[in-house]
Design a protein around this motif. Structure first.
Motif, PDB file in Angstrom:
ATOM      1  N   ILE A   1      -4.811   5.855  -0.756  1.00  7.62           N
ATOM      2  CA  ILE A   1      -3.985   4.637  -0.660  1.00  7.62           C
ATOM      3  C   ILE A   1      -3.995   3.761  -1.995  1.00  7.62           C
ATOM      4  O   ILE A   1      -5.202   3.534  -2.247  1.00  7.62           O
ATOM      5  CB  ILE A   1      -4.288   4.033   0.665  1.00  7.62           C
ATOM      6  CG1 ILE A   1      -4.205   4.881   1.749  1.00  7.62           C
ATOM      7  CG2 ILE A   1      -3.481   2.564   0.786  1.00  7.62           C
ATOM      8  CD1 ILE A   1      -4.699   4.475   2.890  1.00  7.62           C
TER       9      ILE A   1
ATOM     10  N   SER B   1      -2.450   0.390  -4.314  1.00  3.67           N
ATOM     11  CA  SER B   1      -1.571  -0.805  -4.245  1.00  3.67           C
ATOM     12  C   SER B   1      -0.716  -0.720  -5.227  1.00  3.67           C
ATOM     13  O   SER B   1      -1.086  -0.528  -6.689  1.00  3.67           O
ATOM     14  CB  SER B   1      -2.376  -2.148  -4.442  1.00  3.67           C
ATOM     15  OG  SER B   1      -3.466  -2.303  -3.397  1.00  3.67           O
TER      16      SER B   1
ATOM     17  N   LYS C   1       0.763  -1.164  -0.226  1.00  4.06           N
ATOM     18  CA  LYS C   1      -0.086  -0.001  -0.230  1.00  4.06           C
ATOM     19  C   LYS C   1       0.768   1.185  -0.079  1.00  4.06           C
ATOM     20  O   LYS C   1       1.999   1.294   0.618  1.00  4.06           O
ATOM     21  CB  LYS C   1      -0.947   0.012   1.325  1.00  4.06           C
ATOM     22  CG  LYS C   1      -1.661  -0.925   1.317  1.00  4.06           C
ATOM     23  CD  LYS C   1      -3.020  -1.138   0.404  1.00  4.06           C
ATOM     24  CE  LYS C   1      -3.986  -2.192   0.600  1.00  4.06           C
ATOM     25  NZ  LYS C   1      -5.113  -2.248  -0.335  1.00  4.06           N
ATOM     26  N   LYS C   2       0.597   2.015  -0.993  1.00  2.00           N
ATOM     27  CA  LYS C   2       1.299   3.309  -0.911  1.00  2.00           C
ATOM     28  C   LYS C   2       0.607   4.541  -0.853  1.00  2.00           C
ATOM     29  O   LYS C   2      -0.636   4.753  -1.574  1.00  2.00           O
ATOM     30  CB  LYS C   2       2.049   3.458  -2.257  1.00  2.00           C
ATOM     31  CG  LYS C   2       3.021   4.461  -2.468  1.00  2.00           C
ATOM     32  CD  LYS C   2       3.958   4.573  -3.754  1.00  2.00           C
ATOM     33  CE  LYS C   2       4.742   5.576  -3.781  1.00  2.00           C
ATOM     34  NZ  LYS C   2       5.794   5.317  -4.890  1.00  2.00           N
ATOM     35  N   HIS C   3       0.938   5.597  -0.070  1.00  3.45           N
ATOM     36  CA  HIS C   3       0.058   6.634   0.139  1.00  3.45           C
ATOM     37  C   HIS C   3       0.315   7.796  -0.718  1.00  3.45           C
ATOM     38  O   HIS C   3       1.709   8.012  -0.836  1.00  3.45           O
ATOM     39  CB  HIS C   3       0.206   7.282   1.577  1.00  3.45           C
ATOM     40  CG  HIS C   3      -0.274   6.184   2.512  1.00  3.45           C
ATOM     41  ND1 HIS C   3      -1.702   6.432   3.351  1.00  3.45           N
ATOM     42  CD2 HIS C   3       0.383   5.043   3.208  1.00  3.45           C
ATOM     43  CE1 HIS C   3      -1.779   5.288   4.234  1.00  3.45           C
ATOM     44  NE2 HIS C   3      -0.531   4.628   4.171  1.00  3.45           N
TER      45      HIS C   3
END
Length: 106
Positions: free
Chosen positions: A58, A60, A44-46
């Protein structure tokens, strides 16, 4: 050293959180011995809103995975295979599946 796994190959994950998953190699990073595989090792990347009208949130993203945790899928048997090399009569070096002897490079 010739690359045993290349971009576009179908691979099988041997160990880790995504063990037994399969996917296509999107990118190979030879200096770090890592690859990015489609649908494998998702993190998960913010993200921040960068432009007006674009939303943050957020998402993926596929993270890299070590090449030692991947095995090439033999097209003949559809199972993970070890990879070797063979020089053909015309002098071309090709990848070969060790179990079936199938040439992997077209």
């Amino acid at each position: 050293m010739a690359a045993k796994i290349k971009k576009g190959d179908r691979v099988h994950v041997l160990s880790g959180r995504d063990k037994n998953k399969r996917g296509e190699v999107l990118r190979v990073i030879p200096d770090a011995n890592r690859a990015v595989v489609q649908g494998v090792n998702l993190v998960k990347k913010h993200t921040k809103q960068t432009r007006v009208g674009e939303t943050g949130g957020i998402v993926s993203v596929e993270a890299t995975i070590h090449l030692s945790n991947l095995a090439l899928i033999d097209p003949k048997t559809d199972k993970p295979a070890r990879v070797g090399f063979r020089v053909l009569e015309d002098g071309k070096k090709v990848r070969v599946a060790k179990g079936s002897g199938e040439v992997l490079d077209a």
